[in-house]
Scaffold this active site. Structure first.
Site, PDB file in Angstrom:
ATOM      1  N   CYS A 463       0.852  -1.491   0.284  1.00 44.17           N
ATOM      2  CA  CYS A 463       0.114   0.141   0.123  1.00 44.17           C
ATOM      3  C   CYS A 463       0.841   0.992  -0.191  1.00 44.17           C
ATOM      4  CB  CYS A 463      -1.117   0.215   1.292  1.00 44.17           C
ATOM      5  SG  CYS A 463      -2.240   1.314   1.028  1.00 44.17           S
ATOM      6  N   GLU A 465       4.452   1.128   1.362  1.00 42.49           N
ATOM      7  CA  GLU A 465       5.480   0.526   2.423  1.00 42.49           C
ATOM      8  C   GLU A 465       6.751   0.137   1.376  1.00 42.49           C
ATOM      9  OE1 GLU A 465       1.868  -0.092   3.967  1.00 42.49           O
ATOM     10  OE2 GLU A 465       2.660  -1.036   2.525  1.00 42.49           O
TER      11      GLU A 465
END
Length: 825
Positions: A463, A465
């Site tokens: 997402c 990271e």
């Protein structure tokens, strides 16, 4: 569809309204897309079946070796397919959209869930009655009592189970302190694809064989631990090469059977490519892309990483092959884009399936994060943008698909041309690319101890990271905390109205007796830390038991540290590794605004009593409209208001301080994050009315974004609130997801693109981690709700990924509609 809409449309809205798409002389990927778009995915059971059959035969052996043998058994037996008209080979399931099963994680759910998947309101899947029977009789029966989910449910002590599940079997989340490890075997991940492209698996396998030959026959550690590990590495390389060779054979067979001369030539070329890669180094762009896809797809067979495996820095590791092809006259830019789009449509047919009902709630609309990273910096710290970077952006604008997830790294010296191309892609309105900020991430991770050259070369993963493919070693799915519950615990003395008289939080007293803001805030802080302490304890249990259940030999053979230390990537600790654990803060804006309202209206201005506030909340504001108006008018996070932002910073501070203690205790990095995916919707369903004016059971605020409709001073103010609410002096922090919604009318044309660039540069200067955009009209979203068939292709940005608006639940649709649409900045 042709319609007349009386407002400025984004390019995406224009395409859908006109009902016409320019195929840019690349009809092939559009034809493949048409063959499956809109299909309900089907479950393919072969991975689960062959994995189970092998694991049944190898009980008692070292887990990594068992896993490698199971992968080889799958590679030898799974049906191989080549999609019609495709230039790339490799599928893990039947034709069309499909998902596969990982019974080692949650096979205990299968008898309860599988037969009703087609009736789900979200993320529907089909499975034949015959396949469901096979799963029940041969797969689920073997895994009963062996799954990770069952072990976790048994391992959690009662004081943790009480905030985690609502039932004794752990089948239903309480959405207070939610574990995420029982619906995925690992976090999102990125491999070192360049290693395979440059060396080939055969060379990597020979290295493993050499390591085997050098082991000391008299060493217990070498023979008991290292020998089976390196045997597993050899075996998994065999598995992938066998699987690729079977695709080469299939391509040759299909070439012999077709009467289409053009297709025969394509299939013969594909057969030759599959005979070469990934066993040997790639020589052309086509070979490199095929090799990458084989590795990526087989990794999906290996494990259920969170929302699948990401693609890494494709504009970097594919760039030499791109240049060589152009120089040799093998390909032109349009050929390259066609190959890339053939990859995108193959990715789009693999749908991440969540059997676990909680995982399904967290990942609406078939969530996926196979991030392709572009831009950023080289290992030497120079700008990394190249011609291939721009092709990725052009492809995203020209090919209307929500795959892959495109992530653009931005730094202070990013070229103006690059920023303009990023802005034009954002203008399109489909939610791409998401932006990731080098100026925040690199100094922060350097302070945590990450080696600078590897850090400069980081890839976006999942997402929001980031990953260093040969340095990151922490794989556990982490905990989500509903901190809005802490507000309700204070108001109702440890209870949530959703769960009646059950005491879930601390009993901090009746807030109507509190005589000061300090007393109220002390109660909140106690509830907040109590939830956080339970979350950290829950995560420790998860991390302790996971290595008994999961192994990843393919991911391990591609990881330098795993190979060096002869440890599977799923091992608890790997020497020299970079371990980043985290906990997710759910409802940040909701909590901040609620505390600000109570502080301002009850204890400072004394415009309301605590009794009046609680009575209004218990009535969900019905009949208490004047109270609601006052609460909504209180200071709100997201407006560059020091009053609210100081409270936000204080909450961030107490969370990071507790994380620092946990980090020291465990010897790993434990970080605070604000990345909800779609969990702010189900988490909101267990929270009654809150003092910020939010109605009962409605979504919480998402990520580090403002509460719905609360940001009234424009997008710059939202960014400034994010900036001023951060504790830059501390390092136990990670990604903050920030959604910005703009009206197409305020960013149209060249001037609009320049405005987006200015906003991006300001975001970069403020050192915010992440930002993503919806450029779409509220009227269009409302129209799509009324007429979904006409707007079925409408993409919106959710939480680190884009999805089709009409695939969303009504709650999530409303959540996106109610986000503030900024008409100017």
């Amino acid at each position: 569809m042709t319609t007349n809409l009386a407002y400025q449309l984004s390019p995406q809205e224009e395409r859908i309204a006109a009902g016409a798409i320019d195929q840019h002389d690349r009809p092939r990927p559009f034809k493949i897309l048409d063959s499956f778009q809109g299909q309900t995915p089907a479950i393919d059971i072969e991975r689960a079946l062959y994995f189970t059959r092998s694991m049944r035969q190898t009980e008692g052996q070292p887990l990594t070796l068992r896993w490698a043998k199971a992968l080889k058994h799958i590679a030898e037996n799974i049906t191989v397919r080549i999609t019609d008209d495709q230039l790339l080979a490799g599928r893990a399931g039947q034709p069309g959209r499909y998902g596969i099963l990982y019974p080692e994680i949650d096979g205990d759910f299968y008898p309860i869930v599988l037969e009703n998947l087609h009736q789900r309101q979200k993320n529907t899947f089909n499975i034949s009655q015959a396949d469901a029977g096979v799963i029940a009789s041969e797969v689920a029966s073997f895994w009963k009592g062996k799954t990770f989910h069952e072990h976790l449910n048994q391992a959690l002590p009662d004081y943790l189970r009480g905030v985690t599940y609502t039932d004794s079997k752990g089948l239903s989340s309480k959405f207070v302190v939610s574990e995420t490890s029982s619906y995925r075997s690992a976090l999102q991940w990125v491999h070192d694809y360049e290693k395979v492209l440059k060396r080939g698996l055969l060379d990597i396998q020979n290295e493993m064989k050499e390591k085997l030959s050098l082991l000391d026959k008299n060493s217990v550690i070498d023979q008991v631990d290292k020998k089976p590990f390196y045997e597993a590495m050899v075996t998994v390389c065999d598995a992938v090469m066998i699987w690729a060779a079977r695709h080469a054979k299939l391509a040759s067979q299909q070439a012999a059977e077709t009467s289409d001369e053009t297709r025969r030539a394509e299939l013969l070329k594909l057969a030759a490519i599959c005979e070469r890669v990934p066993a040997y180094p790639a020589r052309t762009f086509h070979e490199a892309l095929q090799s990458q896809w084989f590795i990526q797809l087989f990794s999906r067979i290996e494990q259920k990483a969170s929302a699948v495996i990401s693609n890494g820095r494709m504009d970097q590791y594919l760039y030499p092959y791109y240049l060589n092809d152009l120089k040799a006259g093998i390909s032109n830019d349009n050929d390259i884009k066609e190959l890339l789009e053939c990859l995108w449509v193959e990715m789009a047919q693999f749908v991440d399936l969540y059997i676990n009902p909680t995982g399904n709630e967290f990942n609406e609309a078939y969530a996926h994060w196979e991030a392709v990273t572009i831009g950023g910096q080289t290992k030497e710290g120079h700008d990394a943008t190249n011609d291939l970077t721009y092709l990725f952006l052009e492809s995203k604008r020209e090919f209307p698909l929500n795959y892959p997830d495109l992530a653009a790294r931005i730094h202070a010296r990013s070229p103006q041309r690059y920023l303009m191309e990023v802005a034009k892609t954002i203008q399109d309105g489909s939610g791409f690319p998401k932006l990731i900020n080098d100026e925040e991430i690199i100094p922060l991770y350097s302070a945590k101890g990450a080696p600078l050259p590897e850090l400069l070369d980081y890839s976006v993963s999942g997402c929001t990271e980031v990953r260093m493919p040969n340095r990151d070693t922490y794989t556990s799915g982490c905990v989500y905390i509903n901190f809005a519950a802490a507000i309700e615990f204070v108001l109702y003395n440890g209870r949530l109205k959703k769960y009646g008289p059950e005491i879930i939080g601390l009993q901090t007293g009746d807030p109507r007796d509190f005589q000061s803001w300090d007393r109220f805030y002390q109660a909140y802080q106690a509830q907040h830390l109590n939830l956080l302490n339970k979350a950290l304890a829950q995560q420790y249990v998860v991390d302790t038991i996971r290595p008994e259940h999961f192994a990843t030999p393919l991911a391990s053979v591609l990881h330098d540290l795993c190979v060096k230390h002869a440890k599977d990537l799923q091992s608890p600790r790997i020497e020299e590794g970079f371990d980043i654990s985290y906990f997710e803060f759910l409802g940040y804006g909701t909590v901040v605004d609620s505390l600000a309202a109570v502080k301002k209206l009850v204890f400072e201005d004394k415009k309301l009593t605590m009794t009046e506030v609680i009575e209004a909340l218990e009535a969900d504001f019905v009949g208490y409209e004047p109270v609601l108006a006052l609460l909504k008018g209180a200071p709100k996070y997201g407006n560059n208001d020091p009053y609210a932002d100081s409270i936000a910073r204080e909450i961030d501070l107490i969370s990071q301080r507790r994380a620092a203690v946990a980090s020291a205790e465990r010897g790993i990095n434990v970080d605070l994050r604000y990345v909800p995916i779609t969990s702010h919707v189900p988490f909101g369903r267990v929270i009654s009315s809150t003092p910020n004016g939010r109605k009962a059971w409605t979504p919480l605020s998402d990520g580090s974004s403002a509460s719905h409709g609360a940001d009234r001073q424009g997008p710059t103010a939202v960014m400034l609130s994010n900036h001023y609410s951060k504790n830059y002096q501390l390092t136990n922090r990670a990604s903050r997801l920030l959604n910005i919604k703009l009206s197409p009318s305020c960013v149209k044309g060249e001037d609009g693109a320049e405005k987006i660039v200015g906003l991006v540069r300001a975001w970069c200067d403020l050192k915010l981690w992440h930002m993503q955009f919806n450029i779409i009209n509220k009227q269009t979203l409302l129209e799509a709700q009324k007429n979904p068939d006409a707007w079925c292709g409408l993409l919106v940005r959710i939480a680190g990924y884009s999805a089709y608006f009409c695939d969303l639940s009504s709650d999530l649709q409303s959540d996106i509609i109610e986000r503030t649409e900024h008409a100017g900045f």
